[in-house]
Design a protein around this motif. Structure first.
Motif, short mmCIF file in Angstrom:
data_model
loop_
_atom_site.label_atom_id
_atom_site.label_comp_id
_atom_site.label_asym_id
_atom_site.label_seq_id
_atom_site.Cartn_x
_atom_site.Cartn_y
_atom_site.Cartn_z
N PRO A 256 0.82 -1.20 0.00
CA PRO A 256 0.00 0.00 0.00
C PRO A 256 0.86 1.26 0.00
O PRO A 256 1.83 1.38 0.74
CB PRO A 256 -0.79 -0.12 1.32
CG PRO A 256 -0.85 -1.59 1.60
CD PRO A 256 0.47 -2.12 1.10
N GLY A 257 0.53 2.18 -0.90
CA GLY A 257 1.27 3.43 -0.98
C GLY A 257 2.51 3.38 -1.84
O GLY A 257 3.15 4.41 -2.06
N ALA A 258 2.85 2.21 -2.38
CA ALA A 258 4.08 2.10 -3.16
C ALA A 258 3.91 2.64 -4.57
O ALA A 258 4.82 3.26 -5.13
CB ALA A 258 4.55 0.65 -3.22
N THR A 259 2.76 2.40 -5.17
CA THR A 259 2.49 2.87 -6.52
C THR A 259 0.99 2.83 -6.76
O THR A 259 0.29 2.00 -6.19
CB THR A 259 3.20 2.00 -7.58
OG1 THR A 259 2.79 2.43 -8.90
CG2 THR A 259 2.86 0.53 -7.45
N ALA A 260 0.52 3.71 -7.63
CA ALA A 260 -0.89 3.70 -8.00
C ALA A 260 -1.14 2.77 -9.17
O ALA A 260 -2.29 2.56 -9.56
CB ALA A 260 -1.35 5.12 -8.35
N THR A 319 -9.82 -18.27 12.78
CA THR A 319 -10.26 -17.81 11.47
C THR A 319 -9.15 -17.07 10.73
O THR A 319 -8.25 -16.50 11.33
CB THR A 319 -11.47 -16.87 11.61
OG1 THR A 319 -11.08 -15.75 12.42
CG2 THR A 319 -12.64 -17.58 12.26
N ALA A 320 -9.24 -17.09 9.40
CA ALA A 320 -8.26 -16.42 8.56
C ALA A 320 -8.64 -14.96 8.38
O ALA A 320 -9.81 -14.59 8.47
CB ALA A 320 -8.19 -17.11 7.20
N PRO A 321 -7.65 -14.10 8.13
CA PRO A 321 -7.96 -12.69 7.88
C PRO A 321 -8.83 -12.54 6.63
O PRO A 321 -8.71 -13.30 5.68
CB PRO A 321 -6.59 -12.04 7.69
CG PRO A 321 -5.59 -13.11 7.83
CD PRO A 321 -6.25 -14.40 8.07
N GLU A 322 -9.68 -11.54 6.63
CA GLU A 322 -10.53 -11.29 5.48
C GLU A 322 -9.72 -10.61 4.37
O GLU A 322 -8.70 -9.98 4.62
CB GLU A 322 -11.70 -10.38 5.87
CG GLU A 322 -12.66 -11.00 6.87
CD GLU A 322 -13.79 -10.06 7.20
OE1 GLU A 322 -13.80 -8.93 6.67
OE2 GLU A 322 -14.67 -10.46 8.00
N ILE A 323 -10.22 -10.74 3.14
CA ILE A 323 -9.64 -10.01 2.03
C ILE A 323 -10.14 -8.57 2.11
O ILE A 323 -11.34 -8.31 2.05
CB ILE A 323 -10.03 -10.65 0.68
CG1 ILE A 323 -9.41 -12.05 0.57
CG2 ILE A 323 -9.58 -9.78 -0.48
CD1 ILE A 323 -9.77 -12.77 -0.71
N ARG A 324 -9.22 -7.63 2.26
CA ARG A 324 -9.61 -6.24 2.45
C ARG A 324 -9.78 -5.50 1.13
O ARG A 324 -10.56 -4.57 1.03
CB ARG A 324 -8.57 -5.53 3.31
CG ARG A 324 -8.44 -6.12 4.71
CD ARG A 324 -7.37 -5.39 5.50
NE ARG A 324 -7.24 -5.96 6.84
CZ ARG A 324 -6.34 -5.54 7.74
NH1 ARG A 324 -5.51 -4.56 7.42
NH2 ARG A 324 -6.27 -6.10 8.93
N ASP A 325 -9.00 -5.89 0.12
CA ASP A 325 -9.02 -5.18 -1.16
C ASP A 325 -9.06 -6.22 -2.27
O ASP A 325 -8.02 -6.64 -2.78
CB ASP A 325 -7.77 -4.31 -1.27
CG ASP A 325 -7.80 -3.40 -2.48
OD1 ASP A 325 -8.69 -3.59 -3.34
OD2 ASP A 325 -6.96 -2.49 -2.59
N GLU A 329 -5.92 -8.40 -3.99
CA GLU A 329 -5.58 -9.62 -3.25
C GLU A 329 -6.27 -10.83 -3.89
O GLU A 329 -7.48 -11.00 -3.75
CB GLU A 329 -6.00 -9.47 -1.79
CG GLU A 329 -5.34 -8.31 -1.08
CD GLU A 329 -5.79 -8.17 0.36
OE1 GLU A 329 -6.00 -9.20 1.02
OE2 GLU A 329 -5.95 -7.02 0.82
N PRO A 330 -5.51 -11.67 -4.60
CA PRO A 330 -6.13 -12.79 -5.31
C PRO A 330 -6.51 -13.97 -4.42
O PRO A 330 -7.37 -14.76 -4.78
CB PRO A 330 -5.05 -13.21 -6.31
CG PRO A 330 -3.77 -12.82 -5.65
CD PRO A 330 -4.07 -11.56 -4.88
N PHE A 331 -5.87 -14.09 -3.25
CA PHE A 331 -6.06 -15.28 -2.42
C PHE A 331 -6.55 -14.91 -1.03
O PHE A 331 -6.15 -13.89 -0.46
CB PHE A 331 -4.75 -16.06 -2.27
CG PHE A 331 -4.12 -16.47 -3.56
CD1 PHE A 331 -4.81 -17.22 -4.49
CD2 PHE A 331 -2.82 -16.09 -3.86
CE1 PHE A 331 -4.24 -17.60 -5.69
CE2 PHE A 331 -2.22 -16.47 -5.05
CZ PHE A 331 -2.94 -17.22 -5.97
N SER A 332 -7.38 -15.78 -0.49
CA SER A 332 -7.73 -15.71 0.93
C SER A 332 -6.83 -16.66 1.69
O SER A 332 -6.54 -17.77 1.23
CB SER A 332 -9.19 -16.11 1.13
OG SER A 332 -9.44 -16.41 2.49
#
Length: 360
Positions: A256-260, A319-325, A329-332
């Motif tokens: 996040p924040g590295a490139t648009a 539980t696993a973390p949710e996909i935020r974006d 993010e291709p994988f859960s």
């Protein structure tokens, strides 16, 4: 805090093993954990990442992401202009020389949409002094840039490796046969590899997990990444033969924040995804991880801070973390059976937040 993990299954050793981990920041006497069902694997070298490196340093979140992916060494793309600014050059070189878990290797990059008119002259001068600098003798280039051919020649004139992205693999079929060393990024199919290699000797091919593991059709279509992952009919034969087709597996992780621009947030899943791929396709696990380890480092002539990544069964941690974006993010995490909880390398050790639940 000293922690003794007992009975791990080793990927490279036929017998179970115990590993002592001395975790900084945790006080107390030695804790003994029953680690049967846990895994000990070689840590990874991620050869393709984009990180902000604000102030010439790694953010805590980016360190955590690398550790969760089992990554002990990473290449970080750095716009070549940053090396011309004395305020940035010193901190960047210091980071590359002193970083620990993960160790950072700087990969100079000529951005596709920037002003690269001064790149050849800069590289000619920089290459002359770079022998004594902690910088990879490689540059990342983009074939869609208008000055690509000139920049490629500059990299080869310096005797460096060119790491190249092309949107259409057929574009490279006529690339100068007598040129220097080259590594093509983002192969997505068997046909890609054939077009990229051509009759060229010494060509290296790289790919990423999103091109090897199946994805739901909606996920494939909506990911912000170039090139887009292809259908299972094209992906499956590529994944089955990946050990013979590619030289490097890397994430192309964009923090996040590295490139648009395009790119996925994938590094946190790197090692679990490769283990899942090996299970799915019946691939040799050690050989597959080597494509994201020592062999990847060798392509870049880099030292790999190799070590042992320790993974615990995911079911033990809830539980696993949710996909935020979902576009990035291709994988859960729920797709994978194990999660990295620590990396041990030489005299250093670092734990992910997931480790804490086992020693409460």
């Amino acid at each position: 805090m000293p922690v003794l993990l007992q009975g791990l299954t080793s990927l490279t050793d036929p017998v179970d093993r115990d590993i002592a981990v001395d975790l900084p920041g945790l006080a107390g006497e030695t804790v003994r954990l029953d680690a049967r069902g846990w895994l000990a694997c070689p840590s990874l070298y991620d050869a393709d990442t984009f990180l902000p490196l604000d102030g010439g340093g790694l953010r805590d979140g980016d360190v955590e992401t690398a550790l969760r992916g089992g990554v002990s060494t990473l290449n970080c793309s750095v716009d070549w202009h940053r090396f011309t600014d004395p305020r940035e050059r010193g901190p960047l070189l210091s980071l590359a020389g002193c970083s620990r878990l993960p160790s950072v290797r700087l990969l100079p990059t000529a951005p596709p949409d920037g002003d690269n008119s001064g790149f050849p002259a800069w590289l000619a001068g920089f290459a002359g002094e770079a022998a004594d600098l902690p910088v990879l003798k490689a540059c990342k280039l983009y074939a869609r840039a208008p000055d690509f051919a000139r920049n490629l020649e500059a990299v080869w004139s310096a005797g460096w490796l060119a790491m190249v992205f092309v949107q259409d693999a057929r574009m490279v079929a006529d690339l100068a046969e007598s040129g220097g060393r080259i590594c093509f990024r983002h192969a997505t199919s068997v046909d890609d590899v054939a077009a990229m290699r051509g009759s060229r000797q010494g060509t290296r091919i790289a790919t990423s997990p999103q091109y090897l593991l199946p994805l739901p059709a909606d996920t494939r279509r909506n990911l912000v990444v170039r090139p887009s992952p292809l259908s299972d009919e094209i992906r499956a034969p590529f994944a089955r033969d990946v050990l013979s087709l590619v030289d490097v597996i890397a994430t192309d992780h964009v923090a996040p924040g590295a490139t648009a621009g395009p790119g996925l947030r994938l590094q946190q899943h790197f090692l679990p995804a490769l283990l899942a791929l090996a299970e799915r396709e019946g691939l040799d696990k050690a050989a597959l991880l080597d494509k994201a380890g020592a062999s990847a480092a060798a392509v870049f002539g880099a030292e790999h801070r190799d070590g042992v990544a320790i993974l615990a069964p995911r079911s033990a941690g809830g539980t696993a973390p949710e996909i935020r974006d979902p576009e990035r993010e291709p994988f859960s995490a729920a797709l994978f059976t194990h999660e990295v909880v620590a990396i041990v390398s030489g005299g250093s050790a670092a734990a992910t937040p997931a480790f804490g639940k086992f020693i409460r």
